[in-house]
Design a protein around this motif. Structure first.
Motif, PDB file in Angstrom:
ATOM      1  N   THR A  10      22.722  60.522 -20.522  1.00 25.67           N
ATOM      2  CA  THR A  10      23.751  60.398 -21.559  1.00 25.67           C
ATOM      3  C   THR A  10      23.426  61.266 -22.774  1.00 25.67           C
ATOM      4  O   THR A  10      24.268  62.006 -23.256  1.00 25.67           O
ATOM      5  CB  THR A  10      23.889  58.933 -22.040  1.00 25.67           C
ATOM      6  N   SER A 124      21.429  55.072 -19.549  1.00 27.83           N
ATOM      7  CA  SER A 124      22.571  55.285 -18.648  1.00 27.83           C
ATOM      8  C   SER A 124      22.418  54.375 -17.440  1.00 27.83           C
ATOM      9  O   SER A 124      23.366  53.755 -16.973  1.00 27.83           O
ATOM     10  CB  SER A 124      22.605  56.730 -18.171  1.00 27.83           C
ATOM     11  N   ALA A 125      21.198  54.338 -16.920  1.00 26.86           N
ATOM     12  CA  ALA A 125      20.823  53.341 -15.914  1.00 26.86           C
ATOM     13  C   ALA A 125      19.834  52.394 -16.583  1.00 26.86           C
ATOM     14  O   ALA A 125      19.273  52.720 -17.629  1.00 26.86           O
ATOM     15  CB  ALA A 125      20.179  54.021 -14.714  1.00 26.86           C
ATOM     16  N   PRO A 144      22.676  49.928 -12.566  1.00 24.43           N
ATOM     17  CA  PRO A 144      23.597  50.660 -13.432  1.00 24.43           C
ATOM     18  C   PRO A 144      23.491  50.148 -14.868  1.00 24.43           C
ATOM     19  O   PRO A 144      23.302  48.951 -15.092  1.00 24.43           O
ATOM     20  CB  PRO A 144      24.975  50.345 -12.845  1.00 24.43           C
ATOM     21  N   MET A 148      27.874  52.514 -17.435  1.00 18.50           N
ATOM     22  CA  MET A 148      28.108  52.802 -16.015  1.00 18.50           C
ATOM     23  C   MET A 148      28.818  51.635 -15.329  1.00 18.50           C
ATOM     24  O   MET A 148      29.682  51.827 -14.476  1.00 18.50           O
ATOM     25  CB  MET A 148      26.756  53.060 -15.361  1.00 18.50           C
ATOM     26  N   SER A 152      32.435  52.199 -13.812  1.00 18.53           N
ATOM     27  CA  SER A 152      32.675  52.094 -12.369  1.00 18.53           C
ATOM     28  C   SER A 152      33.788  51.092 -12.072  1.00 18.53           C
ATOM     29  O   SER A 152      34.547  51.260 -11.120  1.00 18.53           O
ATOM     30  CB  SER A 152      31.386  51.743 -11.624  1.00 18.53           C
TER      31      SER A 152
END
Ligand SMILES: Nc1ncnc2c1ncn2[C@@H]1O[C@H](COP(=O)(O)OP(=O)(O)OP(=O)(O)O)[C@@H](O)[C@H]1O
Ligand SMILES: CC(C)(CO)[C@@H](O)C(=O)NCCC(=O)O
Ligand SMILES: [K+]
Length: 245
Positions: A10, A124-125, A144, A148, A152
């Protein structure tokens, strides 16, 4: 003077350090063209080394290298996950496949704790890594991250339609947006609860959503974790240790 760079999916974060002293820090994206605007031409002149921990693609790695090389002739070195660093030993049979951010965060964590601990990086994760009292990395988890999860849901459905918002609650939602954002917060809370049940070791927390995890741990009933610490610069701290040998 050393420029340390943590290139996440990110954001790219950097710090200009002179020995132990922090001179400047910044973050942003390569695309915005203003990533390093906090560094003056005079400071660039005395940068003697650039050390990078990246989890981005090879082409993004090359772009980063050429942007940095336009400012300075100092060598740009990339640091990757290694089989070991001092007593710290990576659990992967192929360490090069583990994200460099995870490794550098663990190097930073081991240096601080020198004992069994866990590292949570909520970027980001979300990654969670376990280290035992010998310094053996026992393994970890990749989940995630918050953006995210919501992204998703947006992409994978036709009618889960919602505007981005700062919904901090965890109560059952009464609109699509509330169901989505409270749902994600509820999962973070559940994660913290599970961590507090499974672990009886210090936990070091980093990443853009680290404060949320820390708050959820602090508020989780029956948490057995003796110490939960927010360390926003853990990846760069570990990178500095690896870079200096
Ligand atoms: N200013 C910000 N910009 C982007 N994301 C932010 C910001 N502040 C908080 N966040 C949150 O931080 C998360 C991204 O964290 P971070 O900046 O640590 O990412 P990253 O280092 O690029 O991630 P990773 O290392 O997983 O690739 C997002 O899920 C978002 O919810
Ligand atoms: C999991 C992320 C995206 C977290 O930043 C990064 O560490 C990564 O790209 N890792 C590669 C796969 C692995 O760590 O096994
Ligand atoms: K990160």
């Amino acid at each position: 003077m050393n420029l340390l760079v943590d290139a996440g999916n990110t954001r790219i974060k950097w710090q200009l350090r002179d020995g132990g002293a922090l001179l400047r820090a910044g973050s942003g994206s390569l695309e915005a063209n203003d990533l390093f605007q906090g560094i003056t031409p005079g400071q660039w002149e005395v940068v003697s080394s650039v050390s990078v921990s990246t989890v981005r693609s090879e082409s993004a790695r090359q772009s980063l290298e050429s942007v940095i090389s336009a400012y300075t002739s100092a060598p740009v070195r990339f640091f990757w996950t290694r089989a070991s660093h001092g007593q710290l030993v990576c659990a992967y049979s192929d360490p090069a496949t583990m994200g460099a951010d995870r490794w550098h965060a663990m190097v930073g964590a081991w240096d601080l704790i020198r004992g069994a601990c866990a590292v949570v990086d909520a970027g980001s994760a979300i990654t969670i890594d376990w280290i035992d009292h010998h310094g053996y990395h026992l393994g970890g988890y990749i989940l995630p991250g918050r953006n995210m999860m919501t992204g998703s849901l947006r992409q994978g459905t036709a009618r889960v339609l919602f505007e981005s918002q700062e919904a901090r609650g965890t109560t059952p939602g009464r609109s699509t947006a509330e169901c989505v954002f409270h749902g994600v917060n509820w999962m973070i809370e559940a994660l913290a609860f599970k961590l507090g049940r499974d672990l009886e070791v210090p936990v070091l927390i980093t990443g853009g959503d680290g404060a949320l995890i820390k708050e959820a741990l602090d508020n989780s009933d029956g948490c057995r974790i003796p110490r939960a610490e927010l360390r926003p610069d853990l990846v760069l701290d570990g990178l500095a240790l690896v870079e200096s040998g």
